[in-house]
Scaffold this active site. Structure first.
Site, PDB file in Angstrom:
ATOM      1  N   SER A 140      -0.151 -10.752   6.771  1.00 32.50           N
ATOM      2  CA  SER A 140      -0.801 -10.788   8.048  1.00 32.50           C
ATOM      3  C   SER A 140      -2.766 -10.880   7.370  1.00 32.50           C
ATOM      4  O   SER A 140      -3.210 -10.660   6.225  1.00 32.50           O
ATOM      5  CB  SER A 140      -1.147  -9.277   8.685  1.00 32.50           C
ATOM      6  OG  SER A 140      -1.950  -9.364   9.553  1.00 32.50           O
ATOM      7  N   TYR A 154      -0.529   0.232   9.028  1.00 32.25           N
ATOM      8  CA  TYR A 154      -0.514  -1.539   8.808  1.00 32.25           C
ATOM      9  C   TYR A 154      -1.186  -1.819   7.974  1.00 32.25           C
ATOM     10  O   TYR A 154      -0.446  -3.353   7.067  1.00 32.25           O
ATOM     11  CB  TYR A 154      -0.177  -2.120  10.296  1.00 32.25           C
ATOM     12  CG  TYR A 154       0.022  -3.113  10.218  1.00 32.25           C
ATOM     13  CD1 TYR A 154       1.548  -3.778   9.903  1.00 32.25           C
ATOM     14  CD2 TYR A 154      -0.977  -4.686  10.677  1.00 32.25           C
ATOM     15  CE1 TYR A 154       1.885  -4.783  10.834  1.00 32.25           C
ATOM     16  CE2 TYR A 154      -0.935  -5.974  11.004  1.00 32.25           C
ATOM     17  CZ  TYR A 154       0.237  -6.216  10.821  1.00 32.25           C
ATOM     18  OH  TYR A 154       1.336  -7.316  10.793  1.00 32.25           O
TER      19      TYR A 154
END
Ligand code: NDP
Length: 263
Positions: A140, A154
């Site tokens: 990501s 995350y």
């Protein structure tokens, strides 16, 4: 221009929906055998059936070493090889750092980071025996090119994937196994909330290309890194985000588009 991927075998984790499903479909359209791995056998089989081509489903939880080994065994039994692993499965529940519990943190790293390790490890015996392989990790931009409040755990898991990628890329190079990552920006998937859609509209205006990456864009990046032609690329993180993470300030995009006369 590109050599065919016909008959090569890929495993895609978390492939029953979202980006993973799009990658499985893209691989299948390129003529590959695809093992659609998902937590639920029924979901895996349904997705494989809907994608069509030479696809089949298998139940596979990336946090469970035995399940990952069974996934690799299924690929070998059904297709005789594991040419490509796409480690896509991931979760992204939000929590502010002052409220985050240790179990929130563990759950995030268990799936996103340990799950990447376990899925790669399970495929290595086959890839080493073949003396070739392509590992594509879905990371990501969060935690790697920038950050966002509520996603410390995350972002840490996604940054961790890149550390894992760089070390394994060196370790596995003698077997001609490449390890790369695709870093998506915000991608619309079928299950997202209205709140997320509204947020993405804002992000779109701030992206250099004034478009967000689609599931197909991410799948095309993964297919390239899985291809023969990407054989000299290893330890690389390919950002696919429409230029979302590029501008040094929001006004950079407005200024560029205004100068082009298309603001
Ligand atoms: P989705 O929530 O749509 O899909 C996630 C997939 O991962 C599902 O198939 C889910 O299975 C699976 N999964 C979750 N936990 C496990 C587990 N323990 N074992 C196996 N599979 C599991 O997410 P996206 O498609 O949006 O995200 C896919 C990847 O892309 C993730 O790694 C994410 O971090 C990354 N990404 C996504 C972005 C986006 O904007 N969408 C942006 C940047 C990165 P189930 O259906 O059973 O829950």
């Amino acid at each position: 221009m590109f050599a065919t991927m016909q008959g090569r075998t890929a495993i895609v984790t978390g492939a029953n929906r979202g980006i993973g499903r799009g990658i499985a479909a893209r691989f299948s359209a390129a003529g590959m055998n695809v093992l659609v791995a998902a937590r639920s056998q029924a979901d895996a089989e349904r997705a494989a059936r809907e994608i069509g081509g030479s696809c089949s489903g298998v139940a596979a939880d990336v946090t469970d070493p035995k399940s990952m080994q069974a996934m690799a065994t299924s690929a070998l039994e059904r297709y005789g090889a594991i040419d490509v692993l796409c480690a896509n499965a991931g979760i992204f529940p939000r929590a502010r750092v002052d409220e985050m519990t240790a179990s929130d943190f563990d759950a995030m790293t268990d799936v996103n980071l340990k799950g990447t390790f376990l899925s790669v490890q399970a495929c290595l015996p086959a890839m080493k025996a073949q003396r070739q392989g392509r590992i594509v990790i879905i990371g990501s931009i969060t935690g790697t090119t920038g950050g966002y409040p509520g996603y410390a755990h995350y972002g840490a898991s996604k940054a961790g994937q890149l550390g894992f990628m760089r070390c394994t890329a060196i370790e596995l190079a003698p077997w001609r196994i490449t390890v790369n990552a695709v870093l998506p920006g915000n991608v619309r998937t079928e299950h997202q909330s209205d709140e997320k859609s509204a947020y993405q509209e804002k992000k779109l205006r701030m992206s250099a290309l004034r478009r967000l990456a689609t599931v197909d864009d991410i799948a095309n990046g993964a297919l390239f890194l899985a291809s023969h032609e990407a054989g000299a690329i290893t330890g690389h993180a390919l950002i696919v985000d429409g230029g979302q993470s590029l501008p040094e300030s929001p006004s950079a995009v407005d200024e560029a588009w205004a100068a082009a006369g298309s603001a």
